[in-house]
Design a protein around this motif. Structure first.
Motif, mmCIF file in Angstrom:
data_model
loop_
_atom_site.group_PDB
_atom_site.id
_atom_site.type_symbol
_atom_site.label_atom_id
_atom_site.label_comp_id
_atom_site.label_asym_id
_atom_site.label_seq_id
_atom_site.Cartn_x
_atom_site.Cartn_y
_atom_site.Cartn_z
ATOM 1 N N GLN A 175 0.638 -1.762 0.417
ATOM 2 C CA GLN A 175 -0.015 0.299 -0.108
ATOM 3 C C GLN A 175 0.697 1.140 0.385
ATOM 4 N N MET A 176 0.533 2.566 -0.203
ATOM 5 C CA MET A 176 1.078 3.140 -0.041
ATOM 6 C C MET A 176 1.625 4.210 0.936
ATOM 7 N N LEU A 180 -4.334 12.840 -4.850
ATOM 8 C CA LEU A 180 -4.798 13.909 -5.284
ATOM 9 C C LEU A 180 -4.647 13.275 -7.654
ATOM 10 N N ALA A 181 -3.714 13.050 -7.888
ATOM 11 C CA ALA A 181 -3.193 13.390 -8.957
ATOM 12 C C ALA A 181 -4.922 11.766 -9.312
ATOM 13 N N VAL A 182 -4.150 11.017 -9.317
ATOM 14 C CA VAL A 182 -5.321 10.095 -9.314
ATOM 15 C C VAL A 182 -6.626 10.072 -9.738
ATOM 16 N N SER A 223 -3.868 2.489 -8.557
ATOM 17 C CA SER A 223 -4.754 2.345 -8.924
ATOM 18 C C SER A 223 -5.901 2.314 -7.479
ATOM 19 N N ARG A 224 -5.195 1.779 -6.420
ATOM 20 C CA ARG A 224 -5.899 1.969 -5.641
ATOM 21 C C ARG A 224 -7.029 2.520 -4.924
ATOM 22 N N PHE A 225 -6.787 4.303 -5.614
ATOM 23 C CA PHE A 225 -7.419 5.081 -5.682
ATOM 24 C C PHE A 225 -8.436 6.163 -6.038
ATOM 25 N N ILE A 226 -8.692 4.605 -7.491
ATOM 26 C CA ILE A 226 -9.455 5.215 -8.390
ATOM 27 C C ILE A 226 -11.293 4.528 -7.420
ATOM 28 N N GLN A 241 -8.526 -3.427 -6.912
ATOM 29 C CA GLN A 241 -9.480 -3.948 -6.052
ATOM 30 C C GLN A 241 -10.600 -3.471 -6.439
ATOM 31 N N GLN A 242 -11.456 -2.152 -7.040
ATOM 32 C CA GLN A 242 -11.883 -1.993 -7.639
ATOM 33 C C GLN A 242 -13.452 -3.320 -7.733
#
Length: 464
Positions: free
Chosen positions: A213-214, A233-235, A259-262, A280-281
């Protein structure tokens, strides 16, 4: 010889078991402490004995009846047979060695043979097999030699054939190179003679059972907290991002983290040569290329998949690794409503990543004017995140660079974050001294971030 009563009849009634070679083994631990040549010979004899026992098990088991058993029942029966073979008087093994031998025979049948211990080690990221007598691993970014051995080239070939077969691929003299994905997600590559002169060669890139994870990357020193906030924030702000770096630099790992933050509400299509991403989406469609068959037909390239993905109503498209003509389609997708797309590319620095994009378009046979192509690149890509594996073995984000536009025929870039290395002692186990510097420049995409309510958060991240 009496029959054994078990659910899977062993074919003892078909005749006596093939003779087990009488190999008297010295104690394995004391052998390891002996001279290198003696240790190598002891390990090699041990592997030959294990291979011989394994072949006998295959000879005496009626696998047509084994299909009716569950895996646990079959394992139990095979363990009993392996233990029986190990206790025969012609094999000089004490009880501890027999138990070890039984476990390793089970690994030969169900697992990864001699390298089973490496495949379950969470610190191992790469396993390199250069012929039957040399196995190396990468731990914590540093390469080291192991004392593991295969019995011979035939044993190593059997290992390769088994893993390749499970992945639905084939490898032989007519097709001596194979890329495959193992059940645990690891990337498997094998090259065999006549191309590999030192014997069958295997490279396994492991990604671990637990995805980083980040927060883990911050803990390991791969990036600063402010950079992590900025990338998140960019994602979320749907910036088009390219991750660049060398082989093994951690591009796919970083792509998985980002990609976790999409948002879950968006439909994502991933395109890869060998599927490695683990998103994970809820609405993720994973597409993988296909190699040609024996007649040279049926190949499906990344470009084919990318063209089809545009018909699948994606909100975002993720290209695992841009390699060829699909680059132009990716740029067009980024320019036609698929904001927030991501991809990776091999390059040594952000500027070279843009040059490689141009070269791949040219090599695919597209005759586009330089200005037109560079304009399209400048309009499509918002950020280039560059990762590198440094001398201390740590994979770090060394630059976060924004594409600000084009002047004349030159694509303009500005660094938003930069890792600056400071003077200090370097060596094995010593981390490189340095720190990340934010430029504190206002990103050109800041107005877009403000439109989706991320303006103030972006300003905080850029302030470091």
């Amino acid at each position: 010889m009496p029959r054994r009563s078990c659910a899977v009849p062993f074919r003892f009634e078909n005749g006596p078991l093939p003779a087990i070679p009488d190999i008297s083994l010295p104690d394995i631990e004391s052998t390891m402490a002996a001279t290198p040549d003696t240790a190598d010979n002891g390990v090699r004899d041990y592997q030959r004995l294990k291979t011989s026992l394994h072949r006998q098990m295959v000879d005496v088991i009626d696998f047509s009846k084994a299909e009716a058993l569950s895996e646990s029942e079959l394992r139990s029966q095979l363990r009993s047979l392996a233990d029986y073979l190990c206790t025969r008087q012609s094999v000089a093994l004490d009880r501890g060695q027999r138990e070890t031998m039984v476990d390793e025979i089970m690994d030969e049948i169900y697992g990864f043979g001699p390298i089973e211990s490496l495949m379950v080690d969470p610190n191992v990221t790469d396993i390199l097999i250069n012929g039957p007598d040399r196995v190396l691993v990468e731990r914590n970014g540093l390469l080291e030699t192991t004392n593991l051995r295969f019995a011979d080239s035939a044993h190593l070939m059997q290992f390769i054939q088994r893993l390749v077969g499970r992945a639905g691929r084939r490898i032989d003299e007519s097709s001596p190179i194979v890329d495959a994905r193992l059940p645990d997600g690891s990337r498997f590559n094998a090259v065999i003679p006549p191309l590999a002169l030192c014997g069958p060669t295997v490279s396994i890139r492991r990604f671990g059972n637990r995805r980083l994870q980040m927060e883990d990357m911050i803990k390991y020193g791969s990036l600063a907290p402010a950079m992590a906030d900025f990338l998140i924030l960019a994602v979320r702000g749907r910036m088009n991002i390219i991750i660049s770096g060398g082989t093994g630099a951690g591009k796919t790992t970083l792509l998985n983290c980002m990609s976790r933050f999409i948002p879950d509400s968006q439909r994502v299509v991933t395109i890869e040569e060998t599927a490695e991403l683990s998103l994970q989406q809820k609405d993720v469609v994973s597409l993988e290329t296909r190699l040609p068959n024996m007649e040279g037909r049926g190949a499906v390239t990344q470009r084919d998949l990318l063209r089809n993905a545009l018909r699948m109503r994606p909100d975002r498209i993720i290209v695992g690794e841009a390699r060829g003509g699909e680059v132009l389609d990716m740029l067009q997708a980024m320019n036609t409503g698929h904001d927030g797309s991501l991809g990776t590319i091999h390059a040594n620095r952000p500027r070279e990543a843009l040059t490689r994009l141009e070269n791949m378009v040219a090599m695919a046979g597209f005759q586009l004017p330089v200005l037109a192509l560079r304009t399209q690149i400048a309009q499509a890509i918002d950020l280039i995140v560059h990762v590198a594996r440094m001398r201390d073995g740590v994979r770090r984000i060394t630059q976060v660079t924004e594409v600000t536009g084009i002047e004349g025929e030159v694509i303009m870039l500005q660094d938003l974050f930069l890792f600056r290395q400071t003077a200090g002692e370097e060596g094995p186990g010593r981390p490189i001294a340095g720190h990340w510097e934010p430029s504190r420049l206002r990103p050109h995409f800041a107005p877009r971030a403000e439109l989706v309510g991320l303006g103030s958060l972006l300003a905080e991240a850029m302030a470091g």
